[in-house]
Design a protein around this motif. Structure first.
Motif, mmCIF file in Angstrom:
data_model
loop_
_atom_site.group_PDB
_atom_site.id
_atom_site.type_symbol
_atom_site.label_atom_id
_atom_site.label_comp_id
_atom_site.label_asym_id
_atom_site.label_seq_id
_atom_site.Cartn_x
_atom_site.Cartn_y
_atom_site.Cartn_z
ATOM 1 N N ALA A 33 0.827 -1.205 0.000
ATOM 2 C CA ALA A 33 0.000 0.000 0.000
ATOM 3 C C ALA A 33 0.861 1.254 0.000
ATOM 4 O O ALA A 33 0.573 2.228 -0.722
ATOM 5 N N TYR A 34 1.939 1.239 0.778
ATOM 6 C CA TYR A 34 2.822 2.416 0.827
ATOM 7 C C TYR A 34 3.484 2.661 -0.526
ATOM 8 O O TYR A 34 3.560 3.793 -1.013
ATOM 9 N N GLY A 51 3.941 5.874 -5.431
ATOM 10 C CA GLY A 51 4.321 5.773 -6.826
ATOM 11 C C GLY A 51 5.476 4.864 -7.115
ATOM 12 O O GLY A 51 5.959 4.834 -8.248
ATOM 13 N N GLU A 52 5.976 4.091 -6.119
ATOM 14 C CA GLU A 52 7.073 3.171 -6.379
ATOM 15 C C GLU A 52 6.608 1.914 -7.103
ATOM 16 O O GLU A 52 7.417 1.212 -7.710
ATOM 17 N N GLY A 97 -3.061 8.275 -11.281
ATOM 18 C CA GLY A 97 -3.414 8.206 -9.873
ATOM 19 C C GLY A 97 -2.269 7.794 -8.988
ATOM 20 O O GLY A 97 -2.467 7.582 -7.818
ATOM 21 N N TYR A 98 -1.091 7.620 -9.548
ATOM 22 C CA TYR A 98 0.064 7.231 -8.759
ATOM 23 C C TYR A 98 1.288 7.858 -9.384
ATOM 24 O O TYR A 98 1.263 8.351 -10.515
ATOM 25 N N GLY A 99 2.381 7.835 -8.660
ATOM 26 C CA GLY A 99 3.625 8.353 -9.206
ATOM 27 C C GLY A 99 3.799 9.824 -8.902
ATOM 28 O O GLY A 99 3.042 10.450 -8.176
ATOM 29 N N THR A 156 14.664 12.464 -2.112
ATOM 30 C CA THR A 156 13.868 12.833 -0.958
ATOM 31 C C THR A 156 13.970 11.775 0.125
ATOM 32 O O THR A 156 14.561 10.699 -0.069
ATOM 33 N N THR A 157 13.382 12.094 1.263
ATOM 34 C CA THR A 157 13.395 11.133 2.380
ATOM 35 C C THR A 157 12.621 9.876 2.028
ATOM 36 O O THR A 157 12.983 8.762 2.424
ATOM 37 N N GLU A 158 11.528 10.051 1.235
ATOM 38 C CA GLU A 158 10.740 8.889 0.829
ATOM 39 C C GLU A 158 11.551 7.950 -0.061
ATOM 40 O O GLU A 158 11.450 6.722 0.043
#
Length: 451
Positions: free
Chosen positions: A55-56, A61-62, A89-91, A120-122
């Protein structure tokens, strides 16, 4: 439509649809900490961790959503008149507050170069998560219910000799009263005779074993020459009395042992060992004697010096009989072969053996039968050791409510037991409770409502 399509992933992370990237990250880290397989031992923790990771990655967007969610995204793009081309809807182009302040690059050839984005931190967290999954794939044989930190503490115990203690050369134990003991071995053949002296640092039990070994070698090889006959008897009698103790060597060895006890913090025992060394040194004024007296004065604390019980004065007749047993065997064999012992061997010995075997069988039945009072373990885990000391090796770990039987007398806080499988060992006395383990377990389960 975008939030409705990805609503199931928002619900997995327990956040509202349209949450920001920071909220998604915080929710994922909280759930990952709770359901990580190395921290949570439940059966479904690993599946739950995989679900929240999926889900994360989809919300950030990964990873692309499943085919069904992708089909819904295509239909929503065709039906929605306000949908911008190129938005998904993603990315990085996903609609939502997480990309509301995102600056877009200019067209190629517009005179402005595209700036290279910093990770980024993500992105760092995603790469760390990917590295963790690769590491789990390589170490898939590791048990999931064992925390990695526990492996760092599963080290070999420190050897007792690491503190400088002198161990027995035969038994390997650390004794408060070791001795440097010398034994004689005589070898002879015809007109030749040779005497060999063996010495070692020994405890009382190890000294008895080495004395028996030296006497046995003398019995086998010492009576084949007329010049070695008398020295062989002298060597056997000397070994029977415990051998000889060189004063200088014993005082030096006891000084080293006392220093090791003082280094470990056991000052009363160090004083007792120094008193033994002083007995060997006597009124000598050597450098070693002055060191021993100086150490005794340094350890004085105002209390009377307590001596340990001397185990080396217990040379009983049983040891003498063990050393002289070959002679008794020869006399008994001569009586059987040439004396009136023939009838005794043919008639009375079989009857005596049968009677004794019957009594021994009854005693064994009483010992291992149900007449003994049972005890059960009142701890979650209890180590059963080979001897009454924490230095003895562990035979196995007893579980709670396991039924055992008393097999010997207690020694300080230790007692010898026997399990239902026939194993014998020593455990702590305060961990046993009278009663049957099965009955105690049923009572405990009734009170605590266990499965």
């Amino acid at each position: 439509m975008n939030n409705d399509r990805l609503g199931i992933y928002y619900r997995m992370l327990n956040i509202a649809p349209g949450a920001s990237a920071k909220e998604i990250k915080l929710a994922y880290r909280k759930l990952a900490f709770e359901y990580h397989p190395d921290r949570n031992t439940n059966a479904d923790s690993e599946d739950k961790f995989k679900d929240i990771t999926e889900a994360y990655e989809i919300l950030t967007g990964e990873r692309k959503p499943p085919a069904q969610a992708a089909g819904n995204a295509k239909n929503s793009a065709n039906n929605g008149a306000s949908a911008k081309p190129g938005s998904t809807g993603y990315g990085p182009n996903a609609a939502g507050p997480q990309n509301a302040n995102r600056t877009k690059q200019g067209f190629a050839g517009s005179g402005r170069k595209a700036e290279k984005e910093k990770p980024t931190t993500e992105d760092k967290f995603a790469r760390a998560n990917q590295a963790y999954r690769e590491q789990q794939a390589k170490a898939n044989t590791r048990k999931s219910n064992i925390h990695p930190g526990a492996r760092r503490h599963n080290r070999k115990k420190t050897d007792s000799n690491a503190q400088g203690f002198i161990q027995c050369a035969v038994t390997g134990v650390v004794s408060a009263q070791p001795r440097l003991v010398e034994f004689k071995i005589v070898r002879g053949f015809l007109n030749r005779s040779r005497t060999e002296t063996i010495s070692a640092n020994l405890a009382p039990k190890g000294a008895k074993r080495m004395a028996l070994k030296a006497s046995f070698k003398t019995w086998i090889r010492g009576f084949w020459g007329w010049r070695s006959f008398i020295p062989a008897w002298k060597a056997i009698l000397g070994n029977m009395r415990g051998g000889t103790f060189p004063p200088e060597g014993n005082s030096k060895m006891l000084f080293v042992q006392a220093t090791a006890f003082e280094r470990s913090g056991n000052k009363p025992l160090a004083r007792a060992v120094l008193m033994q060394a002083l007995d060997f040194i006597g009124t000598n004024r050597s450098v070693l004697a002055e060191q021993i007296r100086t150490s005794l004065r340094r350890l004085e604390d105002g209390t009377p010096t307590r001596r340990v019980r001397d185990e080396w004065k217990r040379a009983g007749m049983f040891d003498a009989l063990m050393h002289l047993s070959p002679l008794f065997v020869l006399i008994f064999a001569a009586l059987i072969a040439f004396g009136p012992g023939q009838g005794f061997v043919t008639r009375q010995i079989p009857e005596l053996v049968a009677h004794q075997s019957t009594e021994i069988t009854q005693q064994v039945k009483q010992l291992i039968g149900e007449d003994r009072d049972p005890y059960y373990v009142d701890r979650d885990f209890l180590n059963m050791r080979k001897g009454p000391s924490v230095n003895d090796s562990i035979i196995r770990r007893l579980t709670r409510f396991e039924t055992v039987y008393i097999a010997g007398d207690n020694k300080d806080f230790w007692i010898e037991i026997e399990t239902s499988l026939g194993e014998t060992g020593f455990v702590n006395l305060d961990a046993l409770v009278p009663g049957n383990g099965a009955t105690a377990r049923d009572t405990w389960c009734t009170t605590n409502k266990c499965d």
